[in-house]
Design a protein around this motif. Structure first.
Motif, short mmCIF file in Angstrom:
data_model
loop_
_atom_site.label_atom_id
_atom_site.label_comp_id
_atom_site.label_asym_id
_atom_site.label_seq_id
_atom_site.Cartn_x
_atom_site.Cartn_y
_atom_site.Cartn_z
N LEU C 18 -8.10 2.02 8.38
CA LEU C 18 -6.87 2.36 7.68
C LEU C 18 -7.06 3.58 6.76
CD1 LEU C 18 -5.65 -1.23 6.70
CD2 LEU C 18 -5.07 0.11 8.73
N LEU C 20 -8.04 3.82 3.63
CA LEU C 20 -7.46 3.63 2.29
C LEU C 20 -8.26 4.40 1.25
CD1 LEU C 20 -6.92 -0.26 2.45
CD2 LEU C 20 -5.33 1.55 3.14
N LYS C 48 -0.24 9.61 -1.10
CA LYS C 48 -1.26 8.86 -0.35
C LYS C 48 -1.20 7.36 -0.70
CE LYS C 48 -4.90 8.39 2.32
NZ LYS C 48 -5.50 7.14 1.94
N VAL C 51 1.33 5.92 1.56
CA VAL C 51 0.81 5.77 2.92
C VAL C 51 -0.12 4.56 3.00
CG1 VAL C 51 -0.66 6.85 4.67
CG2 VAL C 51 1.06 8.22 3.44
N ASP C 52 -1.01 4.45 2.04
CA ASP C 52 -1.96 3.34 2.02
C ASP C 52 -1.24 1.99 1.95
OD1 ASP C 52 -4.02 5.16 2.04
OD2 ASP C 52 -4.77 4.69 0.03
N VAL C 54 1.85 1.20 2.85
CA VAL C 54 2.52 0.89 4.12
C VAL C 54 1.50 0.39 5.13
CG1 VAL C 54 3.75 1.90 6.08
CG2 VAL C 54 4.44 2.49 3.74
N ARG C 55 0.35 1.06 5.23
CA ARG C 55 -0.66 0.65 6.22
C ARG C 55 -1.19 -0.75 5.93
NH1 ARG C 55 -4.10 6.27 6.36
NH2 ARG C 55 -2.64 7.45 7.66
N ILE C 56 -1.51 -1.03 4.69
CA ILE C 56 -2.15 -2.31 4.40
C ILE C 56 -1.15 -3.47 4.49
CG2 ILE C 56 -1.92 -2.19 1.87
CD1 ILE C 56 -4.94 -3.56 3.84
N GLN C 58 1.43 -3.47 6.54
CA GLN C 58 1.64 -3.66 7.98
C GLN C 58 0.46 -4.40 8.60
OE1 GLN C 58 2.68 0.23 9.51
NE2 GLN C 58 4.86 -0.06 9.02
N PHE C 59 -0.73 -4.07 8.15
CA PHE C 59 -1.91 -4.82 8.59
C PHE C 59 -1.73 -6.31 8.26
CE2 PHE C 59 -5.87 -6.92 7.54
CZ PHE C 59 -6.70 -6.61 8.60
N ALA C 116 8.13 -2.03 3.94
CA ALA C 116 6.91 -2.68 4.47
C ALA C 116 6.64 -4.00 3.75
CB ALA C 116 5.71 -1.75 4.32
#
Lengths: 310, 310, 310
Positions: C18, C20, C48, C51-52, C54-56, C58-59, C116
C-alpha cells in the motif's frame, strides 16, 4: 380499571371477528387499548401475535369510534416483550423466513406490524411497562407517535449478535426518529441501555419511575387527544409529517392543500369558534365521511407477497 | 440602540418602496434587523405581515449590503407572536384559504414566509423575545439558521386542537431540524412547552434568561458573521446543507464542485492569506458578482398560484 | 501495546504494497488500527494522507481477516488533526482543486476518504485523542459508525471563515447524523466547541476525561464487536441503515429480503444455537464467501474523475 382482558366487555365484542389470541383489546371512551397477552412466554413475539396486532391496528384505523390506540403489555409478564419467540423460530415459523420462501418471497412479520402502526391514521401510543429486546423495540416501539416507558426498562437490539439484521423497518424508522448517529449506536453496539441513555432518551415522551405508572400516564395523554383533537386533523397532520415531500416547495404545496381542505371543514369552524369562545371544541368530522379522495396523496409501494391474493 | 423603528433612518429609506406596515426594518453594519410591529395585536400574524416579511427577506437576499438578517419582535408586545390573527381569519382573510380558491388554488401565507427565510442566501437569525404560538413557531422560527430565545417563552403548536394542520412547511422543516420523534411530540401533543423542553431544546442556539438579552445576543453572533464570513461561502454552504443530494456520492460531486469554484475565488485567497498571517480576513466577493451560474444547482418546484402572473 | 507504528510487525507486512507513509497500520485480533502519522505537522491532512487513508480503509473493507477498523492519531501530536495542510494548499496541492481542473473535474480528497469510511462494510471506529479542525471533523469523524473522544478536545469547522465551504461530504453526513438544526450551528457559527457542546454531543459514543483513555476505550468496543458480531450481519445492517429506502414499504421489502438471506445462513444458525445454549457465538461466514450477489442493492453514483481510467 381492567385493561388486561376483553372478557369483561359485552357479550358480542366488536373484536370477536378478529380472532385475537395473543393480544387482547378493549375500546373505552374512544381509546382502543391493546395488551400483549403472552406473559407465560415473557410476551415474546409469536407469528400469531403479529397477525393479531396487524388486525387490531387496522381495526383501529378504520373504525371511526377509535380516536387513539394504546399498546401495552400484561403487567404479569416479567418483560414488555422479550423479542421473537426463538422456540417458534427453531420450529420453522415465518419469523425469519420459511424454507420454502424464495429470496424475494419473505415478508417480515415485524415489518407488517410496524407498517400497521406507523401508517395508522389515528394517534398511536405505546406504554412500555417492562424490559424489551429486539422486536420489542423495533416493531413495538419505533412506529408509534408517542412512547411512554418505565425508567427501569432494560433495552437491547441484539441482531448483529445473532447473525441476523435489524428488521421491522427499524433502520428506516430509527434514523428518521433520532438521527443516524444515535441509530448506529443503538443498532450496532449490542449494548443493553435504559431509557435515560443519551442514545435512546429522545425516543420517549415520558419516562416513569414505576412500572405501574406507565399505562395510566399514557391514558392521560390519550384522553387529552381523544377529547380535544380533530380526527381528520390528526390524519392529515400525520400524513404531512410522514410524507412531507422532497423539498420545502413540495411541502408548501401539500400543506397549502391540506389547510384549504381543512379550513372549510366543520371541525375547523368548530375549532375557531371554540377558540374565540374559550371553550373546548366538539369535533364531529370522521375519517369515513370527511377525508378528501386526494388522501393519501403519496404513492404506496405494494408490499404484498408476489403470490398473495390479499 | 434602537432596533424597533425605521423612523430614525435617513429620509429616503431603502425600504420605502416595500411599503412595510406590519414589520419595520433597519440596516446597520451589514445587518438587516426586522421587527414584528403589531404589538397592539400581540404580534399576531396578519396577511399583510406575511407580505411584508416575504418582501423584506427577499430584499435582504438580493441586496449585497446585507450579510445577516435578524428577526425580532417589538418588545412592547406581550408575545413574540401569538399565532395567526383569528379575527382576520373569521373575516375571510387568505390565512386559511379563501372561499373562492379551488382545492389546489390556495397558497399558505406562512409557507411563503418560511420559504423566503429558508431559501435565503444570507445567514438568518431569529431573536424570540417572548411567547409564541402556532405560526409564531412554524414560519417565524423553524426556517432560520440560528434561533435565540428567552428562557421564559411559552411555546405551543395548537393546530390539531383547532381542527386544522401544521402549516408553513413545518412538517418538512421540523423533522429535518430535530428528527421525527421530537417533531411528533411538538406537533401532536398540543402541549405548552418552554425552550428547555427536551423536545425543543435542540432547536435553539442560545437560551437567554432575560427577554431583553435575546436581541443583543443575536446581534453579537450576527456581527461575528458579518465581519468574518464570506458571503459567497455562506450561500454555497447553505445550499449544500439544504440540498445535500440523495447519496454520499452525489454530495461528493456537489461539494467538490463548490470547493473548486470557491477555491479559486478572491475570498478563498484572502481567507488563506489572513489565516497564514493570523489576521481577520477582508472578504469582497458578493452574490451579485461572484456566484457561478451553476448556482442554484437544485431543481426548484414552481409554487406560484396556477393563475398567477408573478 | 504499541499501536503507533507498523515497524514492529513481521518482516513482510500485508500493508507493504500500500506504500503508506502518512498513516501507519496494524492488524491485531481482527482489528485494523490505523494511526495518523504526521505529528510534526500536527497531523494536518496532506494529499498523501488522503491517499493512504483510502487505501487502508479499502484494504480493511476487502480483507476478511478485518472485522473492525479503528482510526486514531499519534499521541505525540498536539492535535488529532489540525485541518488541511495549508502549506500544501498554497503550494498547489489538489486539496482545494488544482488550477488545471475544470469546474466539474475536481474530486475533493476529503470526500474520497469519507466515502471509503462511510461505505466500509466493516464497523469503523474513530478515537479522537486531541483537538480537531475542519477536515479533522468532517472526513475523519463524521463517516464513522462510532466516535470516541477526549473531553478536552477543541473542535471547530472554520470553512466560512476561510472563504470556502464544508467539504468531505459533511453536509450530507452531519444533517443525517444529528439533524439540520445542530448541523447549521456546527457548520455556520465558526465557533470552537468541545464534545460536551449540546450541538456536538450526540455525535459521540463515549467521551473520555483523559487523552490516553480514548484509544483503549475504542479498542474495548472493537473487541466486543470483533468477537461477538457476525461480519455478514454487520455488512447488511450498515447497508440497511445507510440505504433504508425512500418509504417504510420499501424498507420493509429490503429488510425482509435481508432477513430471509441471513435467516438461512450459517451465522444465523450459530447465533440461534449460541443464544439457546447461553454461550458466545462463533461466526464463520465472511464477506468474500457469503454475501448475496444482490448486495449492494442500491445504485452507486459513479464519482470517478471524468477522464480517470480507474
Amino acid at each position: 380499571m381492567n385493561y388486561v382482558s376483553t372478557a369483561v366487555t359485552p357479550v358480542v365484542s366488536p373484536f370477536d371477528a378478529l380472532g385475537l389470541t395473543d393480544v387482547t383489546a378493549k375500546l373505552e371512551d374512544s381509546i382502543l387499548i391493546v395488551t400483549l397477552n403472552r406473559s407465560h412466554k415473557m410476551n415474546s413475539f409469536s407469528e400469531k401475535m403479529g397477525v393479531d396486532l396487524v388486525r387490531i391496528f387496522q381495526f383501529g384505523d378504520q373504525d371511526d369510534r377509535v380516536r387513539v390506540i394504546v399498546l401495552t403489555a400484561d403487567p404479569a409478564s416479567p418483560a414488555f416483550c422479550a423479542g421473537v419467540d426463538m422456540e417458534e423460530v427453531t420450529r420453522g415459523s415465518s419469523l425469519l423466513g420459511r424454507k420454502e420462501d424464495t429470496e424475494i418471497g419473505h415478508r417480515d412479520p415485524g415489518g407488517q406490524v410496524a407498517m400497521a402502526i406507523y401508517n395508522n391514521r389515528k394517534i398511536t401510543i405505546v406504554a412500555v411497562n417492562g424490559h424489551a429486546s429486539g422486536i420489542g423495540l423495533t416493531a413495538l416501539q419505533f412506529p408509534f407517535d408517542f412512547r411512554f416507558i418505565w425508567s427501569g426498562s432494560k433495552l437491547t437490539i441484539p441482531f448483529v449478535r445473532l447473525g441476523i439484521a435489524p428488521e421491522s423497518t427499524s433502520t428506516y424508522l430509527l434514523s428518521r426518529l433520532i438521527g443516524e448517529s444515535r441509530a448506529a449506536a443503538v443498532l450496532f453496539s449490542g449494548a443493553v441501555m435504559q431509557p435515560d441513555s443519551p442514545f435512546l432518551s429522545s425516543l420517549y415522551y415520558e419516562v416513569l419511575p414505576q412500572r405501574t405508572d406507565v399505562l395510566p400516564s399514557a391514558i392521560v395523554l390519550a384522553k387529552t387527544i381523544s377529547v380535544n383533537f380533530s380526527q381528520t386533523s390528526i390524519a392529515y397532520s400525520k400524513g404531512l409529517l410522514h410524507h412531507a415531500g422532497t423539498s420545502i416547495e413540495e411541502n408548501h404545496l401539500l400543506d397549502s392543500r391540506v389547510i384549504k381542505l381543512l379550513g372549510t371543514s366543520r371541525d375547523a369552524a368548530e375549532g375557531a369558534k371554540a377558540f374565540m369562545q374559550r371553550r373546548k371544541p366538539k369535533f364531529s368530522d370522521t375519517l369515513t365521511r370527511s377525508l378528501s379522495p386526494w388522501y393519501p396523496w403519496w404513492k404506496i409501494t405494494d408490499v404484498r407477497h408476489p403470490k398473495s391474493k390479499l
